[in-house]
Design an enzyme around this catalytic site. Structure first.
Site, short mmCIF file in Angstrom:
data_model
loop_
_atom_site.label_atom_id
_atom_site.label_comp_id
_atom_site.label_asym_id
_atom_site.label_seq_id
_atom_site.Cartn_x
_atom_site.Cartn_y
_atom_site.Cartn_z
N ARG A 22 13.72 -28.50 72.64
CA ARG A 22 13.82 -28.95 71.25
C ARG A 22 14.03 -30.47 71.24
O ARG A 22 14.72 -31.01 72.09
CB ARG A 22 15.00 -28.25 70.59
CG ARG A 22 15.20 -28.55 69.14
CD ARG A 22 16.32 -27.67 68.56
NE ARG A 22 15.88 -26.28 68.49
CZ ARG A 22 16.60 -25.24 68.89
NH1 ARG A 22 17.81 -25.41 69.38
NH2 ARG A 22 16.13 -24.02 68.79
N ASN A 86 26.45 -25.86 71.67
CA ASN A 86 25.47 -25.47 72.67
C ASN A 86 26.06 -25.62 74.07
O ASN A 86 26.48 -26.72 74.43
CB ASN A 86 24.23 -26.37 72.59
CG ASN A 86 23.56 -26.31 71.25
OD1 ASN A 86 22.92 -25.32 70.92
ND2 ASN A 86 23.69 -27.37 70.46
N ASP A 102 19.69 -27.11 77.99
CA ASP A 102 20.30 -26.06 77.18
C ASP A 102 20.41 -24.78 78.01
O ASP A 102 19.44 -24.33 78.60
CB ASP A 102 19.43 -25.81 75.95
CG ASP A 102 19.99 -24.73 75.06
OD1 ASP A 102 20.79 -25.07 74.17
OD2 ASP A 102 19.65 -23.54 75.26
N ASP A 104 21.42 -21.74 76.75
CA ASP A 104 21.27 -20.55 75.92
C ASP A 104 22.52 -20.12 75.15
O ASP A 104 22.43 -19.85 73.98
CB ASP A 104 20.76 -19.34 76.72
CG ASP A 104 19.62 -19.69 77.65
OD1 ASP A 104 18.63 -20.27 77.16
OD2 ASP A 104 19.72 -19.43 78.86
N ASP A 106 25.62 -20.06 72.88
CA ASP A 106 26.03 -20.90 71.77
C ASP A 106 27.29 -20.31 71.16
O ASP A 106 27.52 -19.11 71.24
CB ASP A 106 24.93 -20.96 70.69
CG ASP A 106 23.61 -21.47 71.22
OD1 ASP A 106 23.61 -22.56 71.84
OD2 ASP A 106 22.58 -20.81 71.02
N ASP A 119 23.74 -15.36 71.65
CA ASP A 119 22.65 -15.44 72.62
C ASP A 119 23.05 -15.07 74.05
O ASP A 119 22.44 -15.56 75.01
CB ASP A 119 21.98 -16.82 72.59
CG ASP A 119 21.45 -17.17 71.22
OD1 ASP A 119 21.02 -16.26 70.49
OD2 ASP A 119 21.46 -18.36 70.86
N GLU A 122 20.01 -13.68 75.75
CA GLU A 122 19.07 -14.74 76.14
C GLU A 122 19.56 -15.44 77.42
O GLU A 122 18.77 -15.76 78.30
CB GLU A 122 18.95 -15.74 74.99
CG GLU A 122 17.87 -16.79 75.18
CD GLU A 122 17.77 -17.73 73.99
OE1 GLU A 122 17.41 -18.90 74.22
OE2 GLU A 122 18.06 -17.33 72.84
#
Length: 182
Positions: A22, A86, A102, A104, A106, A119, A122
């Site tokens: 991102r 994050n 990152d 994953d 959060d 997450d 994830e």
């Protein structure tokens, strides 16, 4: 090259495999020190890895640390300060952008101080797919505990008064910048 107050900066988040996750097109720096970079995103374009673009809806004070495995986005809404944290590698500025990886996981914190970890599925999926090491997992889990402790004890940046002070500083710096251009 060092960032300074009133600089505009890109913010880029990557994944463990090096792929771009991102990008925030602009952040307005309101503090830059060896301990942290504080930048405001206000109506900033965000570009996702799949090419989708969206505009942030509210001002957010963002905290990036060179020695912590997380960063914090504090969004100023009518209902109060909402935090999105994050779990990520320490952030660095390389002359092009503030960058981090990152990981994953959060943590979302509501104005009343209640938090939730997001997450986890994830994190497990990407950990297996991208080969997160046992040592990396231990660091991330340890930093998650530090982050939750900071949230529980309202340590910076989890103090709404501090966020509102930063927002006032941002508005003052913008006013000074506009005045200097006239």
């Amino acid at each position: 090259m060092q960032l300074k107050e009133k600089d505009m900066v890109y913010i880029q988040s990557f994944k463990h495999d090096g792929s771009l996750h991102r990008t925030w097109i602009k952040g307005f720096v309101i503090e830059a020190s060896e301990q942290r970079i504080v930048a405001v995103t206000d109506r900033a374009w965000v570009v996702e890895s799949d090419g989708r673009k969206w505009l942030t809806r509210e001002p957010a004070i963002c905290f990036f640390y060179p020695d912590k495995w997380y960063n914090v986005i504090s969004m100023i809404r009518k209902s109060g300060i909402h935090y999105y944290c994050n779990l990520a590698s320490p952030s660095l500025y390389d002359g092009e952008a503030i960058k981090n990886i990152d990981y994953d996981l959060d943590v979302k914190v509501s104005p009343n101080g209640k938090w939730i970890i997001l997450d986890e599925d994830e994190y497990q999926e990407h950990g297996a797919k991208m080969g997160y090491s046992k040592e990396l997992d231990q660091v991330i889990r340890s930093q998650l505990r530090f982050l939750l402790n900071d949230i529980r004890h309202h340590r910076s940046p989890f103090d709404p008064d501090e966020i509102y002070q930063f927002y006032e500083k941002y508005q003052q710096l913008l006013k000074e910048l506009r005045a200097s251009r006239q």
